[in-house]
Design a protein around this motif. Structure first.
Motif, PDB file in Angstrom:
ATOM      1  N   SER A  54      58.469  16.543-139.561  1.00 39.47           N
ATOM      2  CA  SER A  54      57.314  15.893-140.167  1.00 39.47           C
ATOM      3  C   SER A  54      56.463  15.282-139.063  1.00 39.47           C
ATOM      4  O   SER A  54      56.878  15.213-137.909  1.00 39.47           O
ATOM      5  N   SER A  69      53.808  22.180-152.390  1.00 40.39           N
ATOM      6  CA  SER A  69      54.657  21.366-153.261  1.00 40.39           C
ATOM      7  C   SER A  69      55.892  20.967-152.473  1.00 40.39           C
ATOM      8  O   SER A  69      56.554  21.821-151.874  1.00 40.39           O
ATOM      9  N   ASN A  70      56.205  19.679-152.492  1.00 41.97           N
ATOM     10  CA  ASN A  70      57.355  19.151-151.763  1.00 41.97           C
ATOM     11  C   ASN A  70      58.547  19.066-152.713  1.00 41.97           C
ATOM     12  O   ASN A  70      58.515  18.330-153.688  1.00 41.97           O
ATOM     13  N   GLN A  85      63.510  15.175-151.458  1.00 36.54           N
ATOM     14  CA  GLN A  85      63.498  13.890-152.141  1.00 36.54           C
ATOM     15  C   GLN A  85      62.725  12.833-151.365  1.00 36.54           C
ATOM     16  O   GLN A  85      62.621  11.698-151.810  1.00 36.54           O
ATOM     17  N   GLU A  86      62.177  13.210-150.210  1.00 37.75           N
ATOM     18  CA  GLU A  86      61.437  12.250-149.386  1.00 37.75           C
ATOM     19  C   GLU A  86      59.987  12.687-149.223  1.00 37.75           C
ATOM     20  O   GLU A  86      59.692  13.874-149.141  1.00 37.75           O
ATOM     21  N   THR A  87      59.108  11.704-149.160  1.00 40.17           N
ATOM     22  CA  THR A  87      57.708  11.977-148.875  1.00 40.17           C
ATOM     23  C   THR A  87      57.574  12.360-147.409  1.00 40.17           C
ATOM     24  O   THR A  87      58.196  11.739-146.546  1.00 40.17           O
ATOM     25  N   SER A  88      56.776  13.381-147.138  1.00 42.27           N
ATOM     26  CA  SER A  88      56.603  13.847-145.764  1.00 42.27           C
ATOM     27  C   SER A  88      55.141  14.125-145.472  1.00 42.27           C
ATOM     28  O   SER A  88      54.424  14.631-146.334  1.00 42.27           O
TER      29      SER A  88
END
Length: 179
Positions: free
Chosen positions: A99, A130-131, A134-137
């Motif tokens: 990231s 689309s991610n 489970q974590e925002t990146s």
């Protein structure tokens, strides 16, 4: 030197890393046409400047158009043309990347959909990410592009005694002009 485990890599990436002259994988090219415009690209949606490109009035106005995610080529999930041959869709996923903050993002965490059409002498593309982790990146997504303005005969191998002059791209906050 670290040894690559090719089983963990996308086949196209593995081939390219072994030999820069390796054939492009997959071999299938996709074409869209509308009026006097047509685009030929690989299953990734990429234009690499061999015989492919975006042509308008028999002149290639886009000779390169490649997408990278996290500085790397994507992995192909599938590609198709709509039954009416109006839309091209490519479904891709990321290879292992970092990231923007330096955190590792595993392969397959990011789904990329490229949908393309030609309308009124213009090429349109929508890119959706689309991610699924489970974590925002925050990741770097780049489009690499170029124009060589060669006619169809030059693209197929003919040579011209004279060519026009390519000018430097004009770049502003919202556009790039290639001429």
């Amino acid at each position: 030197m670290t040894e690559l485990d090719e089983r963990k890599l996308d086949p196209a990436v593995a081939l390219a890393s072994l030999d820069e002259t390796a054939p492009r994988e997959p071999h299938r090219l996709f074409a869209l046409k509308q009026g006097d415009c047509f685009v030929v690209a690989d299953a990734y949606g990429d234009i690499r400047g061999a015989g492919d490109g975006f042509f308008r009035d028999d002149t290639r106005v886009l000779s390169e158009f490649r997408l990278t995610v996290g500085g790397r080529q994507t992995s192909l999930l599938g590609a198709s043309l709509s039954q009416d041959n109006v839309l091209f869709t490519s479904n891709l996923t990321n290879l292992p990347i970092q990231s923007a903050g330096g955190r590792d993002i595993s392969q397959g965490a990011i789904h990329v959909e490229r949908v393309r059409l030609i309308w009124q002498d213009r090429l349109f593309e929508r890119i959706t990410l689309s991610n699924y982790s489970q974590e925002t990146s925050a990741i770097r997504v780049s489009l690499h592009f170029a124009a060589d303005f060669r006619d169809m005969f030059e693209v197929r191998g003919s040579t011209r005694a004279k060519r026009g002059t390519a000018h430097a791209a004009k770049i502003d906050a919202t556009s790039v002009l290639l001429h």
